[in-house]
Design a protein around this motif. Structure first.
Motif, PDB file in Angstrom:
ATOM      1  N   PHE A 151     -10.802 -42.548  80.055  1.00 36.44           N
ATOM      2  CA  PHE A 151     -10.845 -41.881  78.756  1.00 36.44           C
ATOM      3  C   PHE A 151     -12.140 -41.078  78.675  1.00 36.44           C
ATOM      4  O   PHE A 151     -13.163 -41.542  78.197  1.00 36.44           O
ATOM      5  CB  PHE A 151     -10.762 -42.929  77.643  1.00 36.44           C
ATOM      6  N   SER A 156     -11.672 -36.249  72.912  1.00 31.56           N
ATOM      7  CA  SER A 156     -10.426 -36.865  73.364  1.00 31.56           C
ATOM      8  C   SER A 156      -9.942 -37.870  72.325  1.00 31.56           C
ATOM      9  O   SER A 156     -10.736 -38.463  71.588  1.00 31.56           O
ATOM     10  CB  SER A 156     -10.624 -37.572  74.707  1.00 31.56           C
ATOM     11  N   PHE A 158      -7.008 -41.170  71.916  1.00 31.99           N
ATOM     12  CA  PHE A 158      -5.928 -42.036  72.364  1.00 31.99           C
ATOM     13  C   PHE A 158      -5.449 -42.836  71.169  1.00 31.99           C
ATOM     14  O   PHE A 158      -6.259 -43.433  70.444  1.00 31.99           O
ATOM     15  CB  PHE A 158      -6.377 -42.979  73.478  1.00 31.99           C
ATOM     16  N   ILE A 178     -10.582 -43.789  69.976  1.00 33.27           N
ATOM     17  CA  ILE A 178      -9.357 -44.542  70.206  1.00 33.27           C
ATOM     18  C   ILE A 178      -8.928 -45.154  68.872  1.00 33.27           C
ATOM     19  O   ILE A 178      -9.717 -45.824  68.206  1.00 33.27           O
ATOM     20  CB  ILE A 178      -9.559 -45.633  71.261  1.00 33.27           C
TER      21      ILE A 178
END
Length: 219
Positions: A151, A156, A158, A178
């Protein structure tokens, strides 16, 4: 954020704050595809999906080679892809569909949104900026087996709203996030966290189980 440990190394994450869903959507540019209103042209093997192209895989079969360079792949059947290059673009796995995917590198402005089942046969890395992997349905499943999920990259995201199994989860994105949904289950063998405050629970209770030894600076 509170952490409750049990003897079976199951970690219950209970949120003590709420983050607005708009904070997630600002990072996402998901494909707008209405499967009920129009037929999507089938995808051909050994092709490149460029910007604006939407192609669909239905039925049961294998793709030997596919390149996504700005386009969108919709999976409504059961497919195994032997070689997949994601330069930028989107993959959408519909509910009741299943995809077996090879080792992958997401090279920025790319997303994989799963409402069915996704199995990876190798490591997955998020590189550069604005990548998103979302296991988005309550019944959806995503399985890395013993492989690693790196990751990384900038901004980013998730998301796990279903069940996810990961061999090694490497949290290596300085400003990535995340999000674990309510009643979601994330099973990790090895967890390596290089930055603080990467995991968020928007509401309710999420479960994170770790079977191996942790190597974490901070959750």
């Amino acid at each position: 954020m509170k952490f409750l440990y049990t003897r079976s190394k199951i970690l219950l994450l209970i949120s003590c704050f709420l983050l607005p869903f708009s904070s997630i959507s600002q990072h996402l540019k998901l494909p707008s595809v209405n499967l009920s209103e129009k037929e999507i042209e089938p995808v051909s093997d050994n092709t490149t999906l460029t910007k604006g192209q939407i192609r669909c895989f239905s039925g049961n079969g294998i793709l030997t080679n596919l390149v996504i360079d700005g386009g969108t792949l919709v999976i409504t059947g059961k497919v195994k892809i032997k070689k997949l290059t994601v330069l930028k673009g989107n993959i959408l796995v519909a509910k009741k569909a299943a995809a077996t995917l090879p080792p992958l590198e997401f090279n920025g402005n790319s997303s994989l949104i799963n409402y069915g089942s996704v199995t990876f046969t190798g490591n997955v890395s998020l590189l550069h900026s604005n990548n998103c992997i979302a296991n988005n349905g309550a019944d959806s499943r995503m399985n890395w087996g013993s492989a690693q999920f790196n990751f990384g990259g900038k901004k980013s995201i998730f998301i796990n709203n279903g069940t996810t199994d990961i061999g090694t989860l490497l949290l290596d994105s300085k400003n990535g996030k995340i999000f674990l949904g309510a009643n979601s289950l994330t099973n990790v063998v090895n967890l390596i966290n290089n930055y603080q405050n990467r995991i968020y629970i928007l509401k309710g209770i999420a479960k994170l189980s770790q079977a191996g030894l942790p190597s974490c600076h901070n959750l």
